[in-house]
Scaffold this motif. Structure first.
Motif, PDB file in Angstrom:
ATOM      1  N   UNK A 158      11.928  21.883  68.953  1.00  0.00           N
ATOM      2  CA  UNK A 158      12.868  20.983  69.828  1.00  0.00           C
ATOM      3  C   UNK A 158      13.354  21.604  71.183  1.00  0.00           C
ATOM      4  N   UNK A 159      13.609  23.012  70.802  1.00  0.00           N
ATOM      5  CA  UNK A 159      13.956  23.730  72.132  1.00  0.00           C
ATOM      6  C   UNK A 159      13.150  23.439  73.018  1.00  0.00           C
ATOM      7  N   UNK A 160      11.812  23.725  72.558  1.00  0.00           N
ATOM      8  CA  UNK A 160      10.438  23.710  73.841  1.00  0.00           C
ATOM      9  C   UNK A 160      10.623  22.287  74.339  1.00  0.00           C
ATOM     10  N   UNK A 220      13.392  19.708  81.041  1.00  0.00           N
ATOM     11  CA  UNK A 220      14.284  20.074  82.035  1.00  0.00           C
ATOM     12  C   UNK A 220      13.144  20.565  83.401  1.00  0.00           C
ATOM     13  N   UNK A 221      11.923  20.833  82.842  1.00  0.00           N
ATOM     14  CA  UNK A 221      11.019  20.948  83.931  1.00  0.00           C
ATOM     15  C   UNK A 221      10.582  19.529  84.613  1.00  0.00           C
ATOM     16  N   UNK A 222      10.724  18.411  83.914  1.00  0.00           N
ATOM     17  CA  UNK A 222      10.884  17.182  84.537  1.00  0.00           C
ATOM     18  C   UNK A 222      11.794  17.027  85.544  1.00  0.00           C
ATOM     19  N   UNK A 223      13.016  17.372  85.184  1.00  0.00           N
ATOM     20  CA  UNK A 223      14.172  17.376  85.865  1.00  0.00           C
ATOM     21  C   UNK A 223      14.263  18.162  87.030  1.00  0.00           C
ATOM     22  N   UNK A 235      20.542  23.777  73.347  1.00  0.00           N
ATOM     23  CA  UNK A 235      20.477  23.897  71.978  1.00  0.00           C
ATOM     24  C   UNK A 235      19.718  23.283  70.958  1.00  0.00           C
ATOM     25  N   UNK A 236      19.023  23.522  70.249  1.00  0.00           N
ATOM     26  CA  UNK A 236      18.328  22.742  69.299  1.00  0.00           C
ATOM     27  C   UNK A 236      18.049  23.493  67.863  1.00  0.00           C
ATOM     28  N   UNK A 242      21.553  30.466  77.036  1.00  0.00           N
ATOM     29  CA  UNK A 242      21.013  31.499  77.986  1.00  0.00           C
ATOM     30  C   UNK A 242      19.583  31.941  77.976  1.00  0.00           C
ATOM     31  N   UNK A 243      18.944  31.695  77.059  1.00  0.00           N
ATOM     32  CA  UNK A 243      17.506  31.923  76.695  1.00  0.00           C
ATOM     33  C   UNK A 243      16.680  30.929  77.361  1.00  0.00           C
ATOM     34  N   UNK A 244      17.144  29.625  77.207  1.00  0.00           N
ATOM     35  CA  UNK A 244      16.492  28.350  77.886  1.00  0.00           C
ATOM     36  C   UNK A 244      16.606  28.762  79.527  1.00  0.00           C
ATOM     37  N   UNK A 245      17.594  28.946  80.072  1.00  0.00           N
ATOM     38  CA  UNK A 245      17.821  29.116  81.261  1.00  0.00           C
ATOM     39  C   UNK A 245      16.814  30.224  81.922  1.00  0.00           C
ATOM     40  N   UNK A 246      16.800  31.401  81.092  1.00  0.00           N
ATOM     41  CA  UNK A 246      15.848  32.476  81.505  1.00  0.00           C
ATOM     42  C   UNK A 246      14.334  31.995  81.511  1.00  0.00           C
ATOM     43  N   UNK A 247      14.059  31.216  80.672  1.00  0.00           N
ATOM     44  CA  UNK A 247      12.700  30.551  80.724  1.00  0.00           C
ATOM     45  C   UNK A 247      12.536  29.592  81.812  1.00  0.00           C
ATOM     46  N   UNK A 248      13.527  28.969  82.240  1.00  0.00           N
ATOM     47  CA  UNK A 248      13.163  27.859  83.292  1.00  0.00           C
ATOM     48  C   UNK A 248      13.146  28.276  84.800  1.00  0.00           C
ATOM     49  N   UNK A 249      13.595  29.625  85.025  1.00  0.00           N
ATOM     50  CA  UNK A 249      13.944  30.322  86.259  1.00  0.00           C
ATOM     51  C   UNK A 249      12.834  30.063  87.214  1.00  0.00           C
TER      52      UNK A 249
END
Lengths: 273, 273
Positions: free
Chosen positions: A79-81, A87-90, A73-74, A122-129
């Motif tokens: 900031x959220x991007x 997280x992509x680096x992780x 969250x941000x 929830x949105x961020x996780x959905x973007x990362x999957x």
């Protein structure tokens, strides 16, 4: 399960020996015959990803997870991007180190509005999957104890984590069951059963009274009130037979000789977990 | 609601001014025009029940609740019976002081078995209901934050409290909604609605980051992350229009001039609650 095969599931979550570098922690695991390690990103950053990979490969260590992604969250979209990028680096680091699981500590809300914070997670996780899937890395949502709702994660129950994870296959998104965070939950056993194959990790420590510190006060297994046997049995009944991470965030352990800490972990693990 | 009628709902939970005796707290409420007070039993014990009653009656104070009954789980039947007896004394004190509500902090489990502790709580409440009813006192289950599950109460969610309370009429057993304990709960608004007329009290303070102390670290309303307006609206929509207790357990307030604390409470209450 034989004692030997049970010991083969033991994983050192690196935060337990925060005073050690990655190299020292890997060597400690070798010396104490601990087959798994969970690696923290700030320890990877200290040596660089390439050297971290060489350390792991040379030692033939199994990496149970990378800690941690999340903090989604941000206030602003920008900031959220940026959080998504981090997280992509992780995810890349997890893939590079042969870890199939990235632990998510989802982050606190950007303001008082906790519901929005939860939606942003929830949105961020959905973007990362899709990115995680491309890298062969599963996203593991770790619900954090409600006492961390304001400063570390708005995901505070296994119910919440399951509800998000169940939108995906267990190859994509799952949950971490960490006893310290969930032991108190009246819905614990129902939610462990519900999680089923979505359980991607099991973390142990203990809850001692009085607690010396909210963040750095976790206890060695057996020293507190958590029903470790009962919870492990439930997790196994739900289908989880993977590594068991010992994650004890405790200042007094960080001030101790890490070799003695590993000895104590092995004794406590065998006896109480 | 006019500002004046809202101020008429303000109650000083006496633990907020722990440095004051009952007499001093009553006089403080008079001086600062706070119409309600919630009285703690150790403060009654200091002066004796008869004198406490005289103090309250002479000042024409309204007593929103007595804190606290509970602490039910124990290892032996004998000990559990002693806890019941102590709760009967608390019920008598509430009746004597004209308080229709006894707040229950239900107690930790006697050992690692939290499920048994929870059953013992439900059993004890069931035993107490007739005695409380005879005395015109309602039993109000206060769910405590999960961080107190090991040392103060095994009732940690409004769901649990509602599930017990709903076995009885709202004249017999109900719940306390204390924002500090429940603000993080993803089921909060559903459970407030479910509680309905069983809501017997509403307590406010705030959750500040970083928390100075788990037990004595509550903050003044407005200083933390709790959505106070939103929660109060939900509680009112569920039908509660009774006193609102300010219960701030905080060492730095106890080290302050209590008159200044009451001034600050009135300002914060008017602005943020």
């Amino acid at each position: 399960m034989t004692n030997e095969s049970f010991m083969q599931r033991l994983s050192l979550n690196q935060i337990t020996t925060e005073q050690w570098s990655l190299k020292e922690a890997v060597n400690g695991c070798l010396r104490h015959e601990i087959p798994w390690i969970s690696i923290w990103r700030h320890k990877i950053a200290e040596v660089g990803l390439k050297k971290a990979r060489r350390l792991i490969q040379d030692a033939n260590m199994h990496v149970s997870s990378i800690c941690r992604g999340g903090m989604f969250p941000a206030t602003t979209a920008k900031e959220r991007a940026e959080r998504i990028d981090d997280n992509k680096r992780a995810i890349e680091e997890a893939a590079e180190l042969g870890a199939d699981t990235l632990v998510l500590v989802c982050g606190p809300s950007a303001d008082r509005d906790i519901e929005t914070g939860r939606k942003q997670v929830a949105d961020a996780i959905d973007q990362l999957v899709p990115y995680a899937k491309d890298h062969g890395v599963k996203l593991a949502i770790e619900p954090l104890h409600p006492m961390f709702a304001a400063d570390r994660s708005v995901i505070n129950t296994l119910d919440q984590a399951n509800t998000i994870a169940k939108n995906y296959s267990s190859d994509e998104v799952g949950v971490i069951v960490d006893v310290y965070h969930v032991w108190w939950d009246p819905q614990l056993y129902a939610e462990i059963e519900r999680a089923g194959e979505h359980i991607l990790g099991y973390h142990v420590s203990d809850w001692k009274v009085p607690m010396p510190d909210m963040f750095k006060g976790r206890a060695m297994m057996g020293e507190g009130v958590i029903e470790l046997h009962k919870i492990r049995q439930a997790v196994e009944q739900a289908g989880y037979d993977g590594p068991i991470e010992v994650e004890i965030i405790n200042q007094s352990l960080w001030d101790s000789d890490p070799h003695q800490v590993l000895d104590e972990i092995k004794r406590s693990y065998a006896k109480y977990v």
